[in-house]
Design a protein around this motif. Structure first.
Motif, mmCIF file in Angstrom:
data_model
loop_
_atom_site.group_PDB
_atom_site.id
_atom_site.type_symbol
_atom_site.label_atom_id
_atom_site.label_comp_id
_atom_site.label_asym_id
_atom_site.label_seq_id
_atom_site.Cartn_x
_atom_site.Cartn_y
_atom_site.Cartn_z
ATOM 1 N N ALA A 173 0.873 -1.228 -0.019
ATOM 2 C CA ALA A 173 -0.009 -0.094 -0.083
ATOM 3 C C ALA A 173 0.824 1.230 -0.026
ATOM 4 O O ALA A 173 0.601 2.111 -0.781
ATOM 5 C CB ALA A 173 -0.677 0.153 1.014
ATOM 6 N N VAL A 174 1.842 1.230 0.703
ATOM 7 C CA VAL A 174 2.864 2.274 0.807
ATOM 8 C C VAL A 174 3.701 2.621 -0.498
ATOM 9 O O VAL A 174 3.649 3.749 -1.153
ATOM 10 C CB VAL A 174 4.155 2.236 1.939
ATOM 11 N N GLY A 190 -7.679 2.676 -4.831
ATOM 12 C CA GLY A 190 -8.605 1.537 -4.161
ATOM 13 C C GLY A 190 -8.960 2.133 -2.828
ATOM 14 O O GLY A 190 -9.482 3.286 -2.822
ATOM 15 N N PHE A 191 -8.959 0.968 -1.882
ATOM 16 C CA PHE A 191 -9.471 1.449 -0.516
ATOM 17 C C PHE A 191 -8.240 1.551 0.207
ATOM 18 O O PHE A 191 -7.598 0.827 0.808
ATOM 19 C CB PHE A 191 -10.130 0.195 0.040
ATOM 20 N N GLY A 192 -7.945 2.940 0.402
ATOM 21 C CA GLY A 192 -6.730 3.172 1.082
ATOM 22 C C GLY A 192 -5.344 2.547 0.584
ATOM 23 O O GLY A 192 -4.653 2.549 1.382
ATOM 24 N N TYR A 193 -5.427 2.103 -0.894
ATOM 25 C CA TYR A 193 -4.385 1.523 -1.469
ATOM 26 C C TYR A 193 -3.898 0.249 -0.841
ATOM 27 O O TYR A 193 -3.152 -0.416 -1.025
ATOM 28 C CB TYR A 193 -3.117 2.527 -1.438
ATOM 29 N N TRP A 197 4.654 3.816 11.100
ATOM 30 C CA TRP A 197 5.955 2.424 11.193
ATOM 31 C C TRP A 197 6.005 2.064 9.942
ATOM 32 O O TRP A 197 7.053 1.997 9.193
ATOM 33 C CB TRP A 197 5.672 1.598 12.104
ATOM 34 N N TYR A 198 4.922 1.470 9.315
ATOM 35 C CA TYR A 198 4.944 0.906 7.885
ATOM 36 C C TYR A 198 5.310 2.067 6.951
ATOM 37 O O TYR A 198 6.065 1.495 5.790
ATOM 38 C CB TYR A 198 3.736 0.258 7.570
ATOM 39 N N ALA A 226 8.403 3.391 2.619
ATOM 40 C CA ALA A 226 8.182 4.698 1.645
ATOM 41 C C ALA A 226 9.757 4.890 1.232
ATOM 42 O O ALA A 226 10.083 5.381 0.068
ATOM 43 C CB ALA A 226 7.616 5.887 2.426
ATOM 44 N N PRO A 227 10.780 5.045 2.150
ATOM 45 C CA PRO A 227 12.027 5.314 1.864
ATOM 46 C C PRO A 227 12.710 4.538 0.615
ATOM 47 O O PRO A 227 13.218 4.956 -0.356
ATOM 48 C CB PRO A 227 12.946 5.150 3.009
#
Length: 301
Positions: free
Chosen positions: A91-92, A103-106, A274-275, A280-281
């Motif tokens: 999702a991130v 979508g639904f919050g990715y 945290w996720y 993301a980096p």
């Protein structure tokens, strides 16, 4: 040479959550649901699961057979944890690399997530092999050094372990973009990250360390405030927050107390953040080093 900035990479997870508040709220709800489900599964598994958790958390290395038995007892939780991790990380990645595919919050579960699960399992096996090799080589160094006396052998063994640990961290940084590559290019890319991160290990390592430091500070401040408020509302009982975060798992009634539910509500945003901070980096680093990958399936979305 790319203009990749370590500070930008480190702050990407925080930027994602700040610029997408609705999505972050959905991630918080998902994290809360996962925490409740995890607790329910642990309670349903009974005393064996709780004993297995103690075995795995024991600082003294348990017997291999006992350890394997513990993992077997906890297999439902481990499988759920692996799936949740890959779904959330995807999702991130999706919000950074395929922003139109919301979508639904990715949050989705499909081919992307299955590839990340497969990659994770491959890396678990590789890490086990590498750690075994490192332990063996450190033992060999200590054995050779033992000719100089027991104290010299201990120092040589410790020095070898530190060296090999540093080497392991270096390899981990060089391979850290593998999940992002696997997601973006829709194929399991085990070693492709090595070439992409050439000359970038120190910059990426610093970025990852910086993001973890920021996350640690936020978590520490949040939990400190929570602990102080719990103590105040419980007549100065400083141990009350500890009981809330480590509740009795013998039954559903014992676990789901008002204080525990509040602690779950507090920890859910931290888990969601945290996720974002750890995933993301790698996504932004991949995009900067490789360039954007056009996903034809999302064109016109």
């Amino acid at each position: 040479m790319t203009s990749l900035k370590a500070t930008d990479v480190a702050l990407e997870g925080f930027r994602v959550t700040r610029e997408n508040p609705r999505t972050f709220l959905l991630w918080c709800g998902f994290s809360l649901f996962v925490s409740i489900m995890g607790a329910a599964i642990t309670i349903a598994l009974g005393d064996e699961a709780r004993q297995a958790i103690e075995v795995i958390g024991d600082r003294q290395a348990p017997d291999l057979g006992v350890l394997l038995k513990a993992f077997e007892e906890l297999s439902p939780l481990l499988i759920m944890g692996l799936v949740v991790q890959c779904v959330t990380v995807a999702a991130v990645f999706r919000i950074v690399l395929r922003h139109a595919d919301h979508g639904f919050g990715y949050l989705k579960f499909g081919a992307d997530e299955l590839r990340l699960i497969a990659l994770t399992l491959i890396y678990i096996v590789l890490v086990m092999l590498v750690v075994t090799a490192i332990t063996f080589m450190a033992g060999v160094v200590a054995l050779i050094a033992s000719v100089g006396g027991p104290q010299f052998a201990v120092l040589a063994g410790l020095g070898a372990e530190i060296f090999f640990l540093g080497l392991l961290l270096f390899i981990a940084v060089r391979l850290s973009l593998a999940p992002a590559i696997t997601f973006a290019e829709k194929r399991i890319a085990v070693f492709d990250s090595w070439k992409l991160t050439h000359g970038m290990a120190w910059r990426l390592g610093f970025a990852y360390a910086l993001s973890l430091i920021y996350m640690f500070i936020i978590a520490l401040l949040t939990l400190s405030i929570f602990s102080a408020l719990v103590a105040v509302f419980n007549g100065g009982d400083l141990a009350a927050s500890g009981r809330a975060m480590n509740p009795d798992q013998s039954s559903f009634a014992a676990y789901f107390t008002p204080l525990t539910i509040i602690s779950l509500l507090v920890s859910a945003p931290l888990s969601a953040l945290w996720y974002a901070v750890i995933a993301a980096p790698a996504a932004i680093a991949y995009r900067e080093l490789h360039g954007p990958v056009v996903d034809e399936g999302t064109l016109g979305a």
